[in-house]
Design a protein around this motif. Structure first.
Motif, PDB file in Angstrom:
ATOM      1  N   ASN A  64      48.632  26.772  -1.428  1.00 21.76           N
ATOM      2  CA  ASN A  64      50.003  26.353  -1.726  1.00 21.76           C
ATOM      3  C   ASN A  64      49.960  25.124  -2.624  1.00 21.76           C
ATOM      4  O   ASN A  64      49.541  24.052  -2.193  1.00 21.76           O
ATOM      5  CB  ASN A  64      50.768  26.026  -0.431  1.00 21.76           C
ATOM      6  N   ARG A  65      50.418  25.278  -3.831  1.00 16.52           N
ATOM      7  CA  ARG A  65      50.335  24.196  -4.816  1.00 16.52           C
ATOM      8  C   ARG A  65      51.633  23.400  -4.924  1.00 16.52           C
ATOM      9  O   ARG A  65      51.622  22.244  -5.323  1.00 16.52           O
ATOM     10  CB  ARG A  65      49.985  24.775  -6.187  1.00 16.52           C
ATOM     11  N   HIS A  66      52.732  24.021  -4.593  1.00 16.56           N
ATOM     12  CA  HIS A  66      54.042  23.372  -4.670  1.00 16.56           C
ATOM     13  C   HIS A  66      54.727  23.504  -3.318  1.00 16.56           C
ATOM     14  O   HIS A  66      54.736  24.588  -2.721  1.00 16.56           O
ATOM     15  CB  HIS A  66      54.908  24.005  -5.761  1.00 16.56           C
ATOM     16  N   TRP A  67      55.329  22.399  -2.857  1.00 15.29           N
ATOM     17  CA  TRP A  67      55.955  22.385  -1.543  1.00 15.29           C
ATOM     18  C   TRP A  67      57.435  22.043  -1.646  1.00 15.29           C
ATOM     19  O   TRP A  67      57.824  21.142  -2.395  1.00 15.29           O
ATOM     20  CB  TRP A  67      55.265  21.372  -0.632  1.00 15.29           C
ATOM     21  N   HIS A  68      58.227  22.774  -0.902  1.00 16.86           N
ATOM     22  CA  HIS A  68      59.650  22.481  -0.722  1.00 16.86           C
ATOM     23  C   HIS A  68      59.785  21.795   0.635  1.00 16.86           C
ATOM     24  O   HIS A  68      59.404  22.366   1.665  1.00 16.86           O
ATOM     25  CB  HIS A  68      60.459  23.781  -0.752  1.00 16.86           C
ATOM     26  N   VAL A  69      60.295  20.580   0.631  1.00 17.37           N
ATOM     27  CA  VAL A  69      60.359  19.763   1.848  1.00 17.37           C
ATOM     28  C   VAL A  69      61.819  19.457   2.163  1.00 17.37           C
ATOM     29  O   VAL A  69      62.565  18.998   1.288  1.00 17.37           O
ATOM     30  CB  VAL A  69      59.573  18.448   1.670  1.00 17.37           C
ATOM     31  N   GLU A  70      62.223  19.720   3.386  1.00 13.36           N
ATOM     32  CA  GLU A  70      63.574  19.368   3.826  1.00 13.36           C
ATOM     33  C   GLU A  70      63.489  18.386   4.981  1.00 13.36           C
ATOM     34  O   GLU A  70      62.639  18.520   5.873  1.00 13.36           O
ATOM     35  CB  GLU A  70      64.362  20.610   4.239  1.00 13.36           C
ATOM     36  N   THR A  71      64.366  17.393   4.950  1.00 16.95           N
ATOM     37  CA  THR A  71      64.421  16.382   6.007  1.00 16.95           C
ATOM     38  C   THR A  71      65.801  16.437   6.652  1.00 16.95           C
ATOM     39  O   THR A  71      66.820  16.504   5.970  1.00 16.95           O
ATOM     40  CB  THR A  71      64.161  14.981   5.444  1.00 16.95           C
ATOM     41  N   HIS A  72      65.816  16.425   7.979  1.00 19.23           N
ATOM     42  CA  HIS A  72      67.060  16.539   8.739  1.00 19.23           C
ATOM     43  C   HIS A  72      67.121  15.407   9.765  1.00 19.23           C
ATOM     44  O   HIS A  72      66.216  15.280  10.598  1.00 19.23           O
ATOM     45  CB  HIS A  72      67.127  17.867   9.494  1.00 19.23           C
ATOM     46  N   GLN A  73      68.171  14.623   9.702  1.00 21.40           N
ATOM     47  CA  GLN A  73      68.465  13.676  10.770  1.00 21.40           C
ATOM     48  C   GLN A  73      69.382  14.381  11.775  1.00 21.40           C
ATOM     49  O   GLN A  73      70.437  14.901  11.392  1.00 21.40           O
ATOM     50  CB  GLN A  73      69.184  12.444  10.227  1.00 21.40           C
ATOM     51  N   PHE A  74      68.998  14.393  13.044  1.00 22.37           N
ATOM     52  CA  PHE A  74      69.798  15.022  14.094  1.00 22.37           C
ATOM     53  C   PHE A  74      70.132  14.009  15.186  1.00 22.37           C
ATOM     54  O   PHE A  74      69.243  13.270  15.639  1.00 22.37           O
ATOM     55  CB  PHE A  74      69.031  16.160  14.782  1.00 22.37           C
ATOM     56  N   ARG A  75      71.373  14.014  15.621  1.00 18.33           N
ATOM     57  CA  ARG A  75      71.752  13.361  16.874  1.00 18.33           C
ATOM     58  C   ARG A  75      72.410  14.409  17.758  1.00 18.33           C
ATOM     59  O   ARG A  75      73.419  15.006  17.371  1.00 18.33           O
ATOM     60  CB  ARG A  75      72.698  12.189  16.652  1.00 18.33           C
ATOM     61  N   ILE A  76      71.833  14.634  18.940  1.00 21.57           N
ATOM     62  CA  ILE A  76      72.396  15.542  19.932  1.00 21.57           C
ATOM     63  C   ILE A  76      73.027  14.685  21.015  1.00 21.57           C
ATOM     64  O   ILE A  76      72.357  13.823  21.602  1.00 21.57           O
ATOM     65  CB  ILE A  76      71.311  16.457  20.541  1.00 21.57           C
ATOM     66  N   GLU A  77      74.297  14.916  21.298  1.00 20.87           N
ATOM     67  CA  GLU A  77      75.034  14.111  22.258  1.00 20.87           C
ATOM     68  C   GLU A  77      75.307  14.900  23.536  1.00 20.87           C
ATOM     69  O   GLU A  77      75.523  16.105  23.501  1.00 20.87           O
ATOM     70  CB  GLU A  77      76.358  13.652  21.643  1.00 20.87           C
ATOM     71  N   ALA A  78      75.297  14.205  24.643  1.00 21.83           N
ATOM     72  CA  ALA A  78      75.666  14.786  25.931  1.00 21.83           C
ATOM     73  C   ALA A  78      76.743  13.906  26.553  1.00 21.83           C
ATOM     74  O   ALA A  78      76.832  12.704  26.273  1.00 21.83           O
ATOM     75  CB  ALA A  78      74.450  14.872  26.854  1.00 21.83           C
ATOM     76  N   SER A  79      77.561  14.514  27.391  1.00 18.73           N
ATOM     77  CA  SER A  79      78.634  13.771  28.048  1.00 18.73           C
ATOM     78  C   SER A  79      78.832  14.319  29.449  1.00 18.73           C
ATOM     79  O   SER A  79      78.145  15.254  29.879  1.00 18.73           O
ATOM     80  CB  SER A  79      79.926  13.871  27.237  1.00 18.73           C
ATOM     81  N   ALA A  80      79.777  13.756  30.171  1.00 17.11           N
ATOM     82  CA  ALA A  80      80.033  14.182  31.543  1.00 17.11           C
ATOM     83  C   ALA A  80      80.356  15.668  31.586  1.00 17.11           C
ATOM     84  O   ALA A  80      81.294  16.125  30.942  1.00 17.11           O
ATOM     85  CB  ALA A  80      81.185  13.376  32.126  1.00 17.11           C
ATOM     86  N   GLY A  81      79.569  16.423  32.320  1.00 15.50           N
ATOM     87  CA  GLY A  81      79.810  17.848  32.471  1.00 15.50           C
ATOM     88  C   GLY A  81      79.477  18.682  31.262  1.00 15.50           C
ATOM     89  O   GLY A  81      79.756  19.887  31.236  1.00 15.50           O
ATOM     90  N   GLU A  82      78.867  18.089  30.255  1.00 15.40           N
ATOM     91  CA  GLU A  82      78.571  18.832  29.021  1.00 15.40           C
ATOM     92  C   GLU A  82      77.187  18.467  28.509  1.00 15.40           C
ATOM     93  O   GLU A  82      76.954  17.338  28.064  1.00 15.40           O
ATOM     94  CB  GLU A  82      79.617  18.525  27.958  1.00 15.40           C
TER      95      GLU A  82
END
Length: 241
Positions: free
Chosen positions: A133-151
């Motif tokens: 593989n000579r060429h690379w496609h790179v993706e970056t993702h910032q994720f925040r997963i939230e939880a709350s009362a009963g969820e």
């Protein structure tokens, strides 16, 4: 005393098992954290993520930002113009076969020392595993997963899956008032190959996406009365056509 693995040791583990877990204190040394001088601003940027409006079901609270890069044969990293994230239905039955436009990671952070060092580490680790593989496609993702009362929050609402890339690096940035969120690694027949939980900043999961599937269990709040979230950076590497 924790013994830091060499890059070659991690590569050997990926070749043998298709995945690896690296503890945060080890990752900090491998990344050379002293060179990541914008880390406080980078980590704080998870407080400025935008809602993921593409979620296929209501009640799943996820925030994210996205940026795309390319790496050429000489190893030069270049940020690309903002573009959509795309996965096939085969790899994402909930949100596949659509172009998903997410808010971009700010240019200052996308060009900053922390994100670029993390991408460079991934390239130095993964590229020798696929020398054709000579060429690379790179993706970056910032994720925040939230939880709350009963969820509960769902880091992977699509379930155990492959991302449709070659390699994946998942890096924990922060978790507040959260329990569970266990990463599971699976063989083609669904059998469990391993599991671990990212609990400390810079704890990392390394995945050979072509060989194994992965998922993350739902997260819940220790104290339902307080804010609860799990912040990760996901970096994917795919051979560019």
């Amino acid at each position: 005393m924790t013994v830091s693995p060499s890059t070659s040791m991690l590569q050997a583990t990926l070749r043998a098992d298709g995945f690896a877990f690296v503890a945060g204190d080890v990752m900090r040394g491998m990344l050379d954290g002293a060179s990541m001088d914008d880390w406080p601003a980078f980590a704080a940027s998870w407080n400025d993520l935008a809602p993921d409006t593409y979620l296929a079901a209501t009640g799943r609270r996820r925030r994210r930002r996205h940026a795309t890069f390319s790496i050429g044969p000489e190893g030069r990293l270049q940020r690309e113009s903002h573009q959509p994230h795309f996965q096939s239905l085969q790899h994402n039955p909930l949100q596949g076969d659509i172009q998903r436009w997410f808010r971009p990671i700010s240019p200052a952070l996308a060009d900053g020392t922390s994100l670029r060092r993390i991408i460079e580490f991934g390239y130095q680790l993964f590229a020798p595993l696929a020398p054709d593989n000579r060429h690379w496609h790179v993706e970056t993702h910032q994720f925040r997963i939230e939880a709350s009362a009963g969820e509960a929050g769902e880091p992977t609402p699509e379930g155990v899956h492959r991302d449709g890339v070659d390699y994946v690096l998942v890096l924990l940035i922060d978790r507040q008032n959260i329990e569970s969120g266990t990463t599971t690694i699976h063989a083609d027949d669904g059998g469990l190959l391993g599991s671990f939980t990212l609990t400390h900043p810079l704890d990392a999961a390394l995945v050979d996406d072509a060989r194994v599937s992965h998922g993350v269990t739902a997260v819940t709040a220790f104290d339902p009365a307080l804010p609860a979230h799990r912040d990760v950076l996901v970096v994917t590497f795919k051979a560019a056509t």
